[in-house]
Design a protein around this motif. Structure first.
Motif, mmCIF file in Angstrom:
data_model
loop_
_atom_site.group_PDB
_atom_site.id
_atom_site.type_symbol
_atom_site.label_atom_id
_atom_site.label_comp_id
_atom_site.label_asym_id
_atom_site.label_seq_id
_atom_site.Cartn_x
_atom_site.Cartn_y
_atom_site.Cartn_z
ATOM 1 N N GLY A 43 0.822 -1.204 0.000
ATOM 2 C CA GLY A 43 0.000 0.000 0.000
ATOM 3 C C GLY A 43 0.854 1.252 0.000
ATOM 4 N N ILE A 44 0.243 2.342 -0.484
ATOM 5 C CA ILE A 44 0.915 3.643 -0.533
ATOM 6 C C ILE A 44 -0.050 4.696 -0.013
ATOM 7 N N GLU A 45 0.451 5.614 0.781
ATOM 8 C CA GLU A 45 -0.306 6.800 1.174
ATOM 9 C C GLU A 45 0.539 8.025 0.866
ATOM 10 N N ILE A 46 -0.098 9.038 0.317
ATOM 11 C CA ILE A 46 0.519 10.346 0.133
ATOM 12 C C ILE A 46 -0.083 11.257 1.188
ATOM 13 N N HIS A 47 0.758 11.921 1.952
ATOM 14 C CA HIS A 47 0.312 12.830 3.011
ATOM 15 C C HIS A 47 0.668 14.258 2.636
ATOM 16 N N GLU A 48 -0.287 15.166 2.783
ATOM 17 C CA GLU A 48 -0.021 16.598 2.595
ATOM 18 C C GLU A 48 -0.075 17.285 3.948
ATOM 19 N N ALA A 49 0.907 18.125 4.220
ATOM 20 C CA ALA A 49 0.961 18.853 5.481
ATOM 21 C C ALA A 49 0.072 20.088 5.423
ATOM 22 N N ALA A 50 -0.553 20.406 6.551
ATOM 23 C CA ALA A 50 -1.334 21.643 6.695
ATOM 24 C C ALA A 50 -0.385 22.755 7.136
ATOM 25 N N ALA A 51 -0.905 23.947 7.268
ATOM 26 C CA ALA A 51 -0.090 25.085 7.716
ATOM 27 C C ALA A 51 0.218 24.992 9.211
ATOM 28 N N ALA A 52 -0.582 24.229 9.947
ATOM 29 C CA ALA A 52 -0.396 24.102 11.393
ATOM 30 C C ALA A 52 0.650 23.038 11.717
ATOM 31 N N VAL A 53 1.236 23.144 12.902
ATOM 32 C CA VAL A 53 2.248 22.199 13.363
ATOM 33 C C VAL A 53 1.800 21.627 14.706
ATOM 34 N N LEU A 54 1.992 20.326 14.884
ATOM 35 C CA LEU A 54 1.654 19.672 16.152
ATOM 36 C C LEU A 54 2.666 20.057 17.230
ATOM 37 N N GLU A 55 2.340 19.777 18.499
ATOM 38 C CA GLU A 55 3.250 20.081 19.600
ATOM 39 C C GLU A 55 4.596 19.379 19.444
ATOM 40 N N THR A 56 4.628 18.257 18.738
ATOM 41 C CA THR A 56 5.862 17.494 18.518
ATOM 42 C C THR A 56 6.761 18.142 17.463
ATOM 43 N N GLY A 57 6.235 19.168 16.783
ATOM 44 C CA GLY A 57 6.985 19.816 15.714
ATOM 45 C C GLY A 57 6.679 19.248 14.344
ATOM 46 N N GLN A 58 5.932 18.134 14.299
ATOM 47 C CA GLN A 58 5.529 17.526 13.033
ATOM 48 C C GLN A 58 4.398 18.333 12.411
ATOM 49 N N PRO A 59 4.364 18.430 11.083
ATOM 50 C CA PRO A 59 3.252 19.127 10.433
ATOM 51 C C PRO A 59 1.943 18.373 10.633
ATOM 52 N N LEU A 60 0.871 19.102 10.811
ATOM 53 C CA LEU A 60 -0.470 18.530 10.913
ATOM 54 C C LEU A 60 -0.876 18.041 9.530
ATOM 55 N N LEU A 61 -1.521 16.906 9.472
ATOM 56 C CA LEU A 61 -1.951 16.334 8.201
ATOM 57 C C LEU A 61 -3.153 17.104 7.656
ATOM 58 N N ARG A 62 -3.034 17.563 6.395
ATOM 59 C CA ARG A 62 -4.141 18.247 5.732
ATOM 60 C C ARG A 62 -5.002 17.270 4.942
ATOM 61 N N GLY A 63 -4.355 16.329 4.286
ATOM 62 C CA GLY A 63 -5.080 15.354 3.497
ATOM 63 C C GLY A 63 -4.215 14.162 3.190
ATOM 64 N N TYR A 64 -4.880 13.074 2.769
ATOM 65 C CA TYR A 64 -4.104 11.923 2.334
ATOM 66 C C TYR A 64 -4.810 11.194 1.207
ATOM 67 N N TRP A 65 -3.990 10.552 0.378
ATOM 68 C CA TRP A 65 -4.414 9.794 -0.798
ATOM 69 C C TRP A 65 -3.907 8.387 -0.581
ATOM 70 N N ALA A 66 -4.732 7.368 -0.829
ATOM 71 C CA ALA A 66 -4.336 5.991 -0.534
ATOM 72 C C ALA A 66 -4.508 5.101 -1.766
ATOM 73 N N VAL A 67 -3.588 4.140 -1.887
ATOM 74 C CA VAL A 67 -3.646 3.144 -2.949
ATOM 75 C C VAL A 67 -3.405 1.771 -2.339
ATOM 76 N N GLU A 68 -4.317 0.844 -2.621
ATOM 77 C CA GLU A 68 -4.145 -0.554 -2.230
ATOM 78 C C GLU A 68 -3.443 -1.267 -3.371
ATOM 79 N N ILE A 69 -2.471 -2.090 -3.044
ATOM 80 C CA ILE A 69 -1.666 -2.772 -4.051
ATOM 81 C C ILE A 69 -1.964 -4.271 -4.055
ATOM 82 N N THR A 70 -2.092 -4.837 -5.259
ATOM 83 C CA THR A 70 -2.164 -6.283 -5.432
ATOM 84 C C THR A 70 -0.979 -6.708 -6.287
ATOM 85 N N ALA A 71 -0.580 -7.960 -6.131
ATOM 86 C CA ALA A 71 0.601 -8.451 -6.874
ATOM 87 C C ALA A 71 0.274 -8.796 -8.304
#
Length: 138
Positions: free
Chosen positions: A110-138
């Motif tokens: 599987g693959i996920e694409i994550h886009e960061a929002a303008a906000a930052v979490l207390e840990t310093g990591q960017p807050l997730l704005r959106g994500y795109w997902a793909v399920e993979i078969t062989a």
């Protein structure tokens, strides 16, 4: 309830190409730039990727201008599931990424694409704005 100005009218799509097939995926979840007013949008895409094959990922200009990353799940030759990622990409420079697993016998799951929002979490990591997902078969 979302208003017309909360989310852009055109939501960015991500294109995945592997094994002679191309799919375009809408975000599964997408929020406004501050990480608020989130809406579930699309479903996971499905793509066939045999072991040893690469996946070409191309993001919309809106994502490339911001910060994004690819996170992927795979099974190694020993049968152990592994998760890894690209690290932060974008900033107007990264529109594409070629995902190749460490060994030819590894199977992408599987693959996920994550886009960061303008906000930052207390840990310093960017807050997730959106994500795109793909399920993979062989």
């Amino acid at each position: 309830m979302l208003t017309g100005c909360s989310l852009p009218s055109h939501l960015p799509e991500v294109t995945f190409h592997a094994n002679g097939k191309t799919i375009r995926v809408e975000p599964a979840v997408y929020c406004d730039i501050g990480g608020d007013n989130c809406a579930e949008r699309g479903q996971a895409g499905k793509l066939r990727v045999p072991p040893g094959k690469v996946v070409q990922i191309s993001v919309d200009g809106q994502l490339a201008d911001g910060i994004w990353e690819a996170v992927f799940l795979y099974r190694d030759a020993a049968g152990t599931q592994q998760t890894t990622g690209t690290g932060l990409l974008g900033k107007g420079e990264d529109f594409t990424y070629t995902l190749a697993l460490p060994d030819k016998g590894d199977q992408l799951l599987g693959i996920e694409i994550h886009e960061a929002a303008a906000a930052v979490l207390e840990t310093g990591q960017p807050l997730l704005r959106g994500y795109w997902a793909v399920e993979i078969t062989a």
